[in-house]
Design an enzyme around this catalytic site. Structure first.
Site, PDB file in Angstrom:
ATOM      1  N   ARG A   8     -53.610 -28.080  -9.549  1.00  0.00           N
ATOM      2  CA  ARG A   8     -54.784 -28.240  -8.685  1.00  0.00           C
ATOM      3  C   ARG A   8     -54.778 -27.109  -7.657  1.00  0.00           C
ATOM      4  NH1 ARG A   8     -56.865 -32.544  -4.195  1.00  0.00           N
ATOM      5  NH2 ARG A   8     -58.998 -31.752  -4.206  1.00  0.00           N
ATOM      6  N   HIS A   9     -55.944 -26.537  -7.430  1.00  0.00           N
ATOM      7  CA  HIS A   9     -56.075 -25.439  -6.467  1.00  0.00           C
ATOM      8  C   HIS A   9     -55.551 -25.838  -5.092  1.00  0.00           C
ATOM      9  CE1 HIS A   9     -59.386 -27.341  -4.290  1.00  0.00           C
ATOM     10  NE2 HIS A   9     -59.867 -27.695  -5.473  1.00  0.00           N
ATOM     11  N   ASN A  15     -61.666 -29.599   1.908  1.00  0.00           N
ATOM     12  CA  ASN A  15     -60.692 -30.649   1.604  1.00  0.00           C
ATOM     13  C   ASN A  15     -60.259 -31.340   2.891  1.00  0.00           C
ATOM     14  OD1 ASN A  15     -59.274 -28.566  -0.900  1.00  0.00           O
ATOM     15  ND2 ASN A  15     -60.324 -30.477  -1.317  1.00  0.00           N
ATOM     16  N   GLN A  21     -66.776 -31.048  -2.691  1.00  0.00           N
ATOM     17  CA  GLN A  21     -67.001 -29.641  -3.012  1.00  0.00           C
ATOM     18  C   GLN A  21     -67.794 -29.453  -4.292  1.00  0.00           C
ATOM     19  OE1 GLN A  21     -63.439 -27.097  -1.366  1.00  0.00           O
ATOM     20  NE2 GLN A  21     -62.654 -28.849  -2.479  1.00  0.00           N
ATOM     21  N   ARG A  58     -61.878 -20.983  -5.305  1.00  0.00           N
ATOM     22  CA  ARG A  58     -60.664 -21.658  -4.843  1.00  0.00           C
ATOM     23  C   ARG A  58     -59.614 -21.748  -5.948  1.00  0.00           C
ATOM     24  NH1 ARG A  58     -64.976 -25.264  -5.005  1.00  0.00           N
ATOM     25  NH2 ARG A  58     -64.688 -27.231  -6.144  1.00  0.00           N
ATOM     26  N   GLU A  82     -65.177 -27.470 -11.670  1.00  0.00           N
ATOM     27  CA  GLU A  82     -65.290 -28.807 -11.092  1.00  0.00           C
ATOM     28  C   GLU A  82     -66.620 -29.434 -11.507  1.00  0.00           C
ATOM     29  OE1 GLU A  82     -64.168 -31.556 -10.347  1.00  0.00           O
ATOM     30  OE2 GLU A  82     -63.250 -31.257  -8.378  1.00  0.00           O
ATOM     31  N   HIS A 139     -59.334 -28.183 -10.895  1.00  0.00           N
ATOM     32  CA  HIS A 139     -59.814 -29.018  -9.796  1.00  0.00           C
ATOM     33  C   HIS A 139     -59.403 -30.483  -9.968  1.00  0.00           C
ATOM     34  CE1 HIS A 139     -62.320 -25.560  -8.781  1.00  0.00           C
ATOM     35  NE2 HIS A 139     -62.469 -25.437 -10.085  1.00  0.00           N
TER      36      HIS A 139
END
Length: 192
Positions: A8-9, A15, A21, A58, A82, A139
């Site tokens: 995961r980024h 966040n 997002q 990201r 995402e 994501h």
């Protein structure tokens, strides 16, 4: 056997603010870049064959920081972008709860469409890299969907929240994907 480490980024300002997002292209913040470096330090201890990233900034930035030590070409795959949350993107949880009921957001990507593109992406990876070890930077909703598909969960929302910078591993063996690790965060300093 294809092995995929789902990364995961790192953290973004949205966040922290708990804003949804989706496909809105938000960069990493200072903490997110640190998390990506810590992922790099952990992942460089293993040999990797392929590095794939979502095209959103990201995820790409996280992949680029990880790649400072791994040195692989970064391939972008739109299948792992995402989910689009439509009109709810940029809203906090409280704003979403006030405006919409049951996570039904106008103009969002339908769950079945989201699932279908992820499954198509996994099929493509398995066909192209049948014996490789793959790093896939993407994501939270994408990873939850992948894990829910292979854990037999009815909906991806039933799984616990994934931490920024977490690692999750799946293997394709005996004709099926199997979950090996979930939400590993021991490499992140804020969890030690």
């Amino acid at each position: 056997m294809t092995q995929i480490c789902l990364v995961r980024h790192g953290q973004t300002d949205w966040n922290v603010q708990r804003k949804l997002q989706g496909k809105t292209d938000i960069p990493l913040n200072r903490v997110g870049r640190k998390q990506a470096r810590e992922c790099c330090n952990h992942l460089k201890e293993s040999a990797w064959d392929v590095l794939i990233s979502s095209p959103l900034v990201r995820a790409k930035e996280t992949a680029e920081i990880i790649n400072e030590e791994i040195h692989l070409p970064i391939e972008e795959m739109e299948e792992f972008m995402e989910r689009s949350f439509g009109d709810a993107e940029g809203l906090t949880m409280e704003e979403r709860d006030r405006l919409y009921s049951y996570n039904q957001y106008p103009n969002q990507e339908e769950v079945e469409d989201f699932k279908a593109r992820i499954v198509a992406g996994l099929k493509k990876i398995n066909e192209r890299f049948p014996t490789e070890k793959v790093l896939l930077v993407c994501h939270g909703a994408v990873i939850r969907m992948i894990l829910s598909i292979f854990s037999g969960e009815e909906q991806e929302v039933t799984l616990p929240r994934l931490e920024n910078g977490c690692l999750n591993t799946i293997h394709f063996e005996e004709g099926d994907w199997k979950i090996k690790e979930y939400n590993l965060v021991g490499h992140l300093s804020e969890h030690n």
